[in-house]
Design a protein around this motif. Structure first.
Motif, PDB file in Angstrom:
ATOM      1  N   ASN A 135       0.831  47.696  79.412  1.00 37.42           N
ATOM      2  CA  ASN A 135      -0.575  47.267  78.926  1.00 37.42           C
ATOM      3  C   ASN A 135      -0.616  46.780  77.494  1.00 37.42           C
ATOM      4  OD1 ASN A 135      -2.290  47.905  81.137  1.00 37.42           O
ATOM      5  ND2 ASN A 135      -2.472  49.995  80.366  1.00 37.42           N
ATOM      6  N   ARG A 136       0.596  47.317  76.804  1.00 33.60           N
ATOM      7  CA  ARG A 136       0.979  46.939  75.508  1.00 33.60           C
ATOM      8  C   ARG A 136       1.157  45.423  75.276  1.00 33.60           C
ATOM      9  NH1 ARG A 136       1.381  48.379  69.524  1.00 33.60           N
ATOM     10  NH2 ARG A 136       2.232  46.617  68.879  1.00 33.60           N
ATOM     11  N   ILE A 137       1.812  45.051  76.309  1.00 30.63           N
ATOM     12  CA  ILE A 137       2.624  43.892  76.353  1.00 30.63           C
ATOM     13  C   ILE A 137       1.143  42.849  76.706  1.00 30.63           C
ATOM     14  CG2 ILE A 137       3.778  42.219  77.623  1.00 30.63           C
ATOM     15  CD1 ILE A 137       6.002  44.348  77.814  1.00 30.63           C
ATOM     16  N   ILE A 138       0.344  43.061  77.496  1.00 28.57           N
ATOM     17  CA  ILE A 138      -0.753  42.303  77.890  1.00 28.57           C
ATOM     18  C   ILE A 138      -1.596  42.343  76.643  1.00 28.57           C
ATOM     19  CG2 ILE A 138      -3.141  42.458  79.197  1.00 28.57           C
ATOM     20  CD1 ILE A 138      -1.270  43.755  81.564  1.00 28.57           C
ATOM     21  N   LEU A 139      -1.769  43.323  75.871  1.00 35.37           N
ATOM     22  CA  LEU A 139      -2.600  43.198  74.530  1.00 35.37           C
ATOM     23  C   LEU A 139      -2.037  42.388  73.437  1.00 35.37           C
ATOM     24  CD1 LEU A 139      -3.668  46.924  73.845  1.00 35.37           C
ATOM     25  CD2 LEU A 139      -5.065  45.100  74.775  1.00 35.37           C
ATOM     26  N   GLU A 140      -0.768  42.131  73.732  1.00 33.30           N
ATOM     27  CA  GLU A 140      -0.124  41.483  72.488  1.00 33.30           C
ATOM     28  C   GLU A 140      -0.368  39.891  72.959  1.00 33.30           C
ATOM     29  OE1 GLU A 140       3.746  42.881  71.949  1.00 33.30           O
ATOM     30  OE2 GLU A 140       3.014  44.364  70.881  1.00 33.30           O
ATOM     31  N   HIS A 141      -0.241  39.684  74.520  1.00 37.34           N
ATOM     32  CA  HIS A 141      -0.609  38.275  75.038  1.00 37.34           C
ATOM     33  C   HIS A 141      -1.809  37.862  74.759  1.00 37.34           C
ATOM     34  CE1 HIS A 141       3.327  37.497  76.669  1.00 37.34           C
ATOM     35  NE2 HIS A 141       3.281  38.642  77.495  1.00 37.34           N
ATOM     36  N   ILE A 142      -2.852  38.956  75.081  1.00 37.16           N
ATOM     37  CA  ILE A 142      -4.335  38.595  74.902  1.00 37.16           C
ATOM     38  C   ILE A 142      -4.501  38.131  73.073  1.00 37.16           C
ATOM     39  CG2 ILE A 142      -6.688  39.532  74.626  1.00 37.16           C
ATOM     40  CD1 ILE A 142      -6.007  40.848  77.123  1.00 37.16           C
ATOM     41  N   LYS A 143      -3.867  38.859  72.448  1.00 38.51           N
ATOM     42  CA  LYS A 143      -4.122  38.617  70.788  1.00 38.51           C
ATOM     43  C   LYS A 143      -3.528  37.205  70.407  1.00 38.51           C
ATOM     44  CE  LYS A 143      -2.573  40.639  66.496  1.00 38.51           C
ATOM     45  NZ  LYS A 143      -3.569  40.746  65.694  1.00 38.51           N
ATOM     46  N   GLU A 144      -2.420  36.985  70.928  1.00 40.93           N
ATOM     47  CA  GLU A 144      -1.579  35.751  70.652  1.00 40.93           C
ATOM     48  C   GLU A 144      -2.587  34.435  71.297  1.00 40.93           C
ATOM     49  OE1 GLU A 144       0.511  32.199  71.571  1.00 40.93           O
ATOM     50  OE2 GLU A 144       0.192  33.639  73.072  1.00 40.93           O
ATOM     51  N   ALA A 145      -2.744  34.759  72.572  1.00 41.89           N
ATOM     52  CA  ALA A 145      -3.532  33.494  73.190  1.00 41.89           C
ATOM     53  C   ALA A 145      -4.748  33.230  72.497  1.00 41.89           C
ATOM     54  CB  ALA A 145      -3.770  33.914  74.671  1.00 41.89           C
ATOM     55  N   SER A 146      -5.597  34.372  72.202  1.00 40.57           N
ATOM     56  CA  SER A 146      -6.796  34.265  71.492  1.00 40.57           C
ATOM     57  C   SER A 146      -6.856  33.707  70.249  1.00 40.57           C
ATOM     58  CB  SER A 146      -7.613  35.526  71.419  1.00 40.57           C
ATOM     59  OG  SER A 146      -6.942  36.420  70.777  1.00 40.57           O
TER      60      SER A 146
END
Length: 197
Positions: free
Chosen positions: A147-158
């Motif tokens: 979930n931490r990795i998903i949040l970091e991907h969401i942050k970077e993509a947004s």
């Protein structure tokens, strides 16, 4: 050595379109049922764990699998891929009006975890909230490393999508200014040069 105890398994094809339940006493027994169950040829088949793609290539390993293990049957050169949710656009989400910033971010992240494709449909304000978020502040969502990795991907993509949208808006504004100056009779004005970022 074939053990005569049938165990239940779930099998699917590479696209996860066809899913069937079956029982088998061995890997060989399972493979013999694939043509009837999934409509695949009987030769050149590979069995992998549907969850992570681990190849099941011998009877000894097969015998250690739990009941109802999900297996993917690959044919020929087919390769396992993770199960990603299909992009389905639904614009009937309710607005997060009246929520605090942390709650808005949590709500956005919750929706995106189920369907990451929606990130491209978000407006500037939502993208800003996500690109500025602190993944550590969302302890109730971040329950494990994945979930931490998903949040970091969401942050970077947004952040990246927000930047692209702003660049597109800036380019449109420059074009409008150029067209206004041309239509006002300033024919000698050259088109504005856009800086590369």
């Amino acid at each position: 050595m074939e053990n005569d105890i049938n165990k239940p398994y779930k099998i699917c094809d590479v696209n996860r379109d066809k899913k069937k339940g079956t029982v088998a006493s061995s890997l060989e027994d399972l493979l013999s049922k694939v043509p009837e169950k999934l409509g695949l040829p009987s030769e050149n088949l590979t069995v992998v764990l549907e969850s992570d793609g681990t190849e099941v290539d011998d009877e000894e390993y097969f015998s250690t699998l739990e009941n109802d293990t999900s297996l993917m049957i690959l044919h020929g050169s087919e390769k396992w891929t993770p199960n990603m949710p299909k992009c389905q656009v639904s614009l009937d989400q309710t607005d997060d009006v009246g929520l605090g910033e942390k709650e808005q971010v949590a709500s956005l992240v919750g929706r995106l975890q189920h369907n990451l494709c929606h990130i491209s449909l978000l407006g500037g304000q939502d993208l800003e909230l996500l690109s500025d978020m602190d993944p550590d502040s969302l302890a109730d969502i971040v329950t494990d490393r994945d979930n931490r990795i998903i949040l970091e991907h969401i942050k970077e993509a947004s952040g990246r999508i927000l930047l692209e949208k702003r660049q597109a808006q800036d380019a449109m504004e420059l074009l409008k200014l150029y067209h206004q100056s041309v239509s006002n009779g300033s024919e000698d004005v050259s088109p504005p040069k856009q800086e590369r970022v």
